[in-house]
Design an enzyme around this catalytic site. Structure first.
Site, short mmCIF file in Angstrom:
data_model
loop_
_atom_site.label_atom_id
_atom_site.label_comp_id
_atom_site.label_asym_id
_atom_site.label_seq_id
_atom_site.Cartn_x
_atom_site.Cartn_y
_atom_site.Cartn_z
N ARG A 93 39.72 36.51 38.59
CA ARG A 93 40.54 37.59 38.04
C ARG A 93 41.53 38.13 39.07
O ARG A 93 42.65 38.46 38.73
CB ARG A 93 39.67 38.72 37.50
CG ARG A 93 39.08 38.39 36.16
CD ARG A 93 38.44 39.63 35.54
NE ARG A 93 37.85 39.31 34.27
CZ ARG A 93 38.45 39.50 33.11
NH1 ARG A 93 39.65 40.02 33.05
NH2 ARG A 93 37.84 39.19 31.98
N HIS A 121 44.28 35.52 39.45
CA HIS A 121 45.12 35.54 38.26
C HIS A 121 46.03 36.77 38.23
O HIS A 121 47.20 36.68 37.89
CB HIS A 121 44.25 35.48 37.00
CG HIS A 121 45.04 35.39 35.75
ND1 HIS A 121 45.31 36.48 34.96
CD2 HIS A 121 45.64 34.33 35.14
CE1 HIS A 121 46.03 36.11 33.93
NE2 HIS A 121 46.25 34.82 34.01
#
Length: 164
Positions: free
Chosen positions: A3, A6
């Protein structure tokens, strides 16, 4: 880690992030048991989905030897007490102040960004022995800090966590 990578579109976080699996497991359990989430700035709060947060920056004032961000951390600690998850993505002075308190955090996500104090504050966090997610470079910021918390928030609760 996924995460964070990203959210920043930066693969270097794969070698820059520092965390311990056992800290994440305990923090995940605390988060899903309802532990408060404290953030240093509204931008971190805006990135955290499906969870209320505490941000006291609007109530804080700077004073001699105390930045507004540090004062906000003091105010938040007075409000939530020990056991919270602390998400700091902007102000190194907020992280530094947290380290002076007896906050007994479930986890500190310490990812302040910048060239002034960020690396040093994150190193101090790692040296403190507190359960933490940090990184070794100047990188960080609201998006990656909130992404780290969201990773715990969205990870499913295991059966062993539900029964413990």
């Amino acid at each position: 880690m996924e995460r964070v990578i990203h959210s920043a579109a930066d693969l270097q976080y794969a070698t820059d992030l520092v965390m311990a699996e056992e800290d994440l497991v305990r923090a995940h359990a605390a988060l899903h048991a309802g532990a408060p989430v404290v953030v240093d700035v509204e931008m971190v709060a805006a990135g955290i989905t499906r969870r209320e947060t505490v941000c006291r920056l609007r109530d804080a004032v700077a004073g001699p030897g105390l930045t507004r961000s540090a004062h906000a951390i003091r105010l938040a600690y007075e409000q939530v007490g020990p056991g919270a998850l602390w998400v700091i993505g902007n102000a190194p002075t907020a992280l530094e102040e947290l380290l002076t308190l007896d906050a007994e955090p479930a986890l500190v996500i310490g990812l302040p960004v910048g060239f002034v104090g960020a690396v040093e504050s994150k190193a101090a966090l790692r040296e403190s022995g507190l359960p933490a997610v940090s990184n070794v470079s100047e990188k960080g910021g609201s998006a990656v800090a909130s992404a780290a918390l969201n990773a715990l928030l969205y990870h499913p609760v295991s059966h062993s966590e539900e029964t413990s």
